[in-house]
Design a protein around this motif. Sequence first.
Motif, PDB file in Angstrom:
ATOM      1  N   ILE A  22      51.902  34.055  47.475  1.00 46.90           N
ATOM      2  CA  ILE A  22      53.122  33.393  47.020  1.00 46.90           C
ATOM      3  C   ILE A  22      53.088  33.240  45.500  1.00 46.90           C
ATOM      4  O   ILE A  22      52.026  33.331  44.880  1.00 46.90           O
ATOM      5  CB  ILE A  22      53.310  32.023  47.698  1.00 46.90           C
ATOM      6  N   GLY A  23      54.259  33.017  44.915  1.00 49.64           N
ATOM      7  CA  GLY A  23      54.335  32.815  43.470  1.00 49.64           C
ATOM      8  C   GLY A  23      53.923  34.037  42.671  1.00 49.64           C
ATOM      9  O   GLY A  23      53.346  33.908  41.591  1.00 49.64           O
ATOM     10  N   VAL A  24      54.244  35.223  43.163  1.00 43.70           N
ATOM     11  CA  VAL A  24      53.818  36.463  42.502  1.00 43.70           C
ATOM     12  C   VAL A  24      54.535  36.613  41.156  1.00 43.70           C
ATOM     13  O   VAL A  24      55.747  36.421  41.053  1.00 43.70           O
ATOM     14  CB  VAL A  24      54.099  37.693  43.392  1.00 43.70           C
ATOM     15  N   ARG A  25      53.759  36.939  40.149  1.00 43.03           N
ATOM     16  CA  ARG A  25      54.280  37.132  38.795  1.00 43.03           C
ATOM     17  C   ARG A  25      53.597  38.336  38.147  1.00 43.03           C
ATOM     18  O   ARG A  25      52.498  38.727  38.542  1.00 43.03           O
ATOM     19  CB  ARG A  25      54.013  35.910  37.905  1.00 43.03           C
ATOM     20  N   TYR A  26      54.240  38.866  37.113  1.00 44.79           N
ATOM     21  CA  TYR A  26      53.663  39.930  36.285  1.00 44.79           C
ATOM     22  C   TYR A  26      53.598  39.440  34.846  1.00 44.79           C
ATOM     23  O   TYR A  26      54.424  38.647  34.404  1.00 44.79           O
ATOM     24  CB  TYR A  26      54.537  41.191  36.296  1.00 44.79           C
ATOM     25  N   ASP A  27      52.637  39.962  34.121  1.00 48.39           N
ATOM     26  CA  ASP A  27      52.530  39.710  32.697  1.00 48.39           C
ATOM     27  C   ASP A  27      52.000  40.987  32.065  1.00 48.39           C
ATOM     28  O   ASP A  27      51.266  41.748  32.713  1.00 48.39           O
ATOM     29  CB  ASP A  27      51.577  38.545  32.422  1.00 48.39           C
ATOM     30  N   ALA A  28      52.364  41.238  30.827  1.00 50.65           N
ATOM     31  CA  ALA A  28      51.876  42.419  30.119  1.00 50.65           C
ATOM     32  C   ALA A  28      51.609  42.050  28.668  1.00 50.65           C
ATOM     33  O   ALA A  28      52.334  41.258  28.070  1.00 50.65           O
ATOM     34  CB  ALA A  28      52.896  43.554  30.191  1.00 50.65           C
ATOM     35  N   ASN A  29      50.544  42.608  28.138  1.00 50.87           N
ATOM     36  CA  ASN A  29      50.159  42.376  26.746  1.00 50.87           C
ATOM     37  C   ASN A  29      49.700  43.683  26.133  1.00 50.87           C
ATOM     38  O   ASN A  29      49.020  44.472  26.783  1.00 50.87           O
ATOM     39  CB  ASN A  29      48.993  41.378  26.662  1.00 50.87           C
ATOM     40  N   GLU A  30      50.045  43.881  24.889  1.00 52.08           N
ATOM     41  CA  GLU A  30      49.531  45.036  24.167  1.00 52.08           C
ATOM     42  C   GLU A  30      48.201  44.619  23.542  1.00 52.08           C
ATOM     43  O   GLU A  30      48.153  43.708  22.713  1.00 52.08           O
ATOM     44  CB  GLU A  30      50.511  45.502  23.099  1.00 52.08           C
TER      45      GLU A  30
END
Length: 105
Positions: free
Chosen positions: A77-85
Amino acid sequence: MTTTAFDLPGYRIAASFGVVRGVVVRSRSVFGTIGATLQTVLGGNISLFTELAERTRAQAFDTMLHQAHLAGANAVIGVRYDANELMQGVTEVLCYGTAVHVERA
């Protein structure tokens, strides 16, 4: 089962196993960058980067699901994505959520 919400309608959370995540670090190849540069001249969707982003997100998602399975979960539950260079041309994609065991309510 996965959801961006913090509950699953029709189910109750019987156990929580904490945060699980999938991390993928990718770099662009020289050939891919050249092809994408040519696509930018024409404008519109840069399909080479779109495909790379989709594959990277899918791999991060699959890794998160694997970690949830190892923890004994049958849902996240509470699935999220994040991305960083991390540096020029090198990107980290993170998919995370809370691993839980759910039962029908």
